[in-house]
Scaffold this motif. Structure first.
Motif, PDB file in Angstrom:
ATOM      1  N   SER A   9       0.830  -2.618 -13.830  1.00 16.75           N
ATOM      2  CA  SER A   9      -0.065  -1.552 -14.280  1.00 16.75           C
ATOM      3  C   SER A   9      -1.348  -2.094 -14.901  1.00 16.75           C
ATOM      4  O   SER A   9      -1.304  -2.907 -15.836  1.00 16.75           O
ATOM      5  N   PRO A  10      -2.515  -1.630 -14.438  1.00 15.21           N
ATOM      6  CA  PRO A  10      -3.769  -2.066 -15.052  1.00 15.21           C
ATOM      7  C   PRO A  10      -3.949  -1.514 -16.458  1.00 15.21           C
ATOM      8  O   PRO A  10      -4.625  -2.128 -17.293  1.00 15.21           O
ATOM      9  N   ALA A  97     -14.507   2.574 -16.127  1.00 12.68           N
ATOM     10  CA  ALA A  97     -13.556   1.644 -15.496  1.00 12.68           C
ATOM     11  C   ALA A  97     -12.202   2.312 -15.289  1.00 12.68           C
ATOM     12  O   ALA A  97     -11.601   2.197 -14.207  1.00 12.68           O
ATOM     13  N   ASP A  98     -11.723   3.016 -16.290  1.00 17.41           N
ATOM     14  CA  ASP A  98     -10.444   3.712 -16.155  1.00 17.41           C
ATOM     15  C   ASP A  98     -10.524   4.800 -15.093  1.00 17.41           C
ATOM     16  O   ASP A  98      -9.541   5.065 -14.384  1.00 17.41           O
ATOM     17  N   GLY A  99     -11.679   5.449 -14.962  1.00 19.71           N
ATOM     18  CA  GLY A  99     -11.834   6.475 -13.952  1.00 19.71           C
ATOM     19  C   GLY A  99     -11.738   5.913 -12.546  1.00 19.71           C
ATOM     20  O   GLY A  99     -11.157   6.550 -11.648  1.00 19.71           O
ATOM     21  N   VAL A 100     -12.305   4.726 -12.341  1.00 18.23           N
ATOM     22  CA  VAL A 100     -12.169   4.049 -11.049  1.00 18.23           C
ATOM     23  C   VAL A 100     -10.690   3.766 -10.777  1.00 18.23           C
ATOM     24  O   VAL A 100     -10.180   4.014  -9.681  1.00 18.23           O
ATOM     25  N   THR A 101     -10.004   3.261 -11.786  1.00 20.86           N
ATOM     26  CA  THR A 101      -8.581   2.975 -11.638  1.00 20.86           C
ATOM     27  C   THR A 101      -7.797   4.249 -11.363  1.00 20.86           C
ATOM     28  O   THR A 101      -6.913   4.275 -10.492  1.00 20.86           O
ATOM     29  N   TRP A 166      -6.999  -5.275 -10.729  1.00 18.34           N
ATOM     30  CA  TRP A 166      -5.965  -4.460 -10.085  1.00 18.34           C
ATOM     31  C   TRP A 166      -6.372  -4.068  -8.667  1.00 18.34           C
ATOM     32  O   TRP A 166      -5.543  -4.011  -7.762  1.00 18.34           O
ATOM     33  N   LEU A 167      -7.658  -3.808  -8.464  1.00 20.94           N
ATOM     34  CA  LEU A 167      -8.120  -3.497  -7.115  1.00 20.94           C
ATOM     35  C   LEU A 167      -7.868  -4.666  -6.164  1.00 20.94           C
ATOM     36  O   LEU A 167      -7.460  -4.468  -5.015  1.00 20.94           O
ATOM     37  N   SER A 168      -8.087  -5.877  -6.640  1.00 22.31           N
ATOM     38  CA  SER A 168      -7.794  -7.043  -5.804  1.00 22.31           C
ATOM     39  C   SER A 168      -6.311  -7.129  -5.488  1.00 22.31           C
ATOM     40  O   SER A 168      -5.915  -7.519  -4.377  1.00 22.31           O
ATOM     41  N   PHE A 169      -5.490  -6.736  -6.433  1.00 25.27           N
ATOM     42  CA  PHE A 169      -4.034  -6.802  -6.292  1.00 25.27           C
ATOM     43  C   PHE A 169      -3.505  -5.742  -5.327  1.00 25.27           C
ATOM     44  O   PHE A 169      -2.686  -6.035  -4.447  1.00 25.27           O
ATOM     45  N   ARG A 170      -3.995  -4.510  -5.459  1.00 22.61           N
ATOM     46  CA  ARG A 170      -3.445  -3.388  -4.688  1.00 22.61           C
ATOM     47  C   ARG A 170      -4.316  -2.971  -3.497  1.00 22.61           C
ATOM     48  O   ARG A 170      -3.821  -2.349  -2.562  1.00 22.61           O
ATOM     49  N   ASP A 175     -13.752  -4.707  -0.638  1.00 22.18           N
ATOM     50  CA  ASP A 175     -14.442  -5.983  -0.873  1.00 22.18           C
ATOM     51  C   ASP A 175     -15.440  -5.852  -2.019  1.00 22.18           C
ATOM     52  O   ASP A 175     -16.654  -6.009  -1.840  1.00 22.18           O
ATOM     53  N   TRP A 176     -14.940  -5.560  -3.206  1.00 26.91           N
ATOM     54  CA  TRP A 176     -15.839  -5.407  -4.344  1.00 26.91           C
ATOM     55  C   TRP A 176     -16.503  -6.730  -4.703  1.00 26.91           C
ATOM     56  O   TRP A 176     -17.638  -6.746  -5.212  1.00 26.91           O
ATOM     57  N   ARG A 177     -15.822  -7.842  -4.423  1.00 25.28           N
ATOM     58  CA  ARG A 177     -16.441  -9.146  -4.706  1.00 25.28           C
ATOM     59  C   ARG A 177     -17.680  -9.371  -3.836  1.00 25.28           C
ATOM     60  O   ARG A 177     -18.718  -9.824  -4.315  1.00 25.28           O
ATOM     61  N   GLY A 178     -17.542  -9.074  -2.556  1.00 26.49           N
ATOM     62  CA  GLY A 178     -18.675  -9.252  -1.662  1.00 26.49           C
ATOM     63  C   GLY A 178     -19.785  -8.260  -1.925  1.00 26.49           C
ATOM     64  O   GLY A 178     -20.974  -8.596  -1.831  1.00 26.49           O
TER      65      GLY A 178
END
Length: 202
Positions: A9-10, A97-101, A166-170, A175-178
């Motif tokens: 859980s994030p 940030a929590d809203g994105v999650t 968490w986005l990277s995990f799930r 591609d938020w990094r790119g």
């Protein structure tokens, strides 16, 4: 104190990061809220984690409430300004940030907890749109600053770091990094901190 939660859980991670940064002792109890034998409703009527059990036995719910309270317990690594606009600005970072999650969690629940014939692709796309708009806003707000609040580490960084981690995990397909190299730089810097390294989602 006892923190009830999961390793994935994030929201739980956010509380665990703050507990580590504040150097507070606590017991961590794993709980899977999705199994029939879960006892989470005994301590949180909403059936969610995290849940923080205080020394007097009372429970505290909602990660935003928890981290704000935990920051008051010790002057070590203050994560929130004492009051005023600066404090509200940090809380707005956390809310975004929590809203994105929140939106991404709804996508995951739609895809994993509902039968395929009952899933709504329109609902999924609506939530993913919020994720992408939220990430773009976080990146724009961060700009070239070393941290979300400028030159100092704060709860804003904790919240943003837990979200993108968490986005990277799930959602490795996002591609938020790119798309947002400044968010990637921030997360890489945060990942060097023991509080983040020791709470990576599993």
């Amino acid at each position: 104190m006892k923190l009830i939660g999961s390793l994935a859980s994030p929201y739980v991670r956010k509380v665990r990061v703050v507990l580590a940064e504040k150097k507070l002792d606590y017991q961590f109890e794993l709980e899977n809220v999705w199994v029939s034998e879960t006892r989470i409703n005994d301590v949180n009527p909403l059936g969610k984690v995290p849940c923080l059990i205080m020394e007097d036995g009372h429970s505290m719910i909602d990660s935003r409430v928890m981290v704000e309270y935990l920051d008051t317990l010790t002057p070590v690594c203050k994560l929130l300004p004492p009051n005023g606009r600066d404090r509200a600005d940090i809380k707005c970072w956390e809310a975004l940030a929590d809203g994105v999650t929140d939106a991404a969690v709804l996508v995951r629940l739609e895809r994993t907890q509902r039968p395929p014939e009952q899933q709504s692709e329109a609902w999924v796309q609506r939530q993913l749109h919020k994720v992408h708009l939220g990430l773009a806003s976080l990146a724009e707000k961060l700009g070239d600053s070393p941290y979300c609040a400028g030159n100092h580490y704060s709860l804003a960084d904790v919240a943003v770091g837990c979200t993108v981690g968490w986005l990277s995990f799930r959602f490795p397909e996002i591609d938020w990094r790119g798309d947002y190299p400044n968010l990637a730089r921030l997360y890489d810097k945060l990942s060097e901190r023991p509080s983040f390294r020791d709470t990576a989602p599993q």
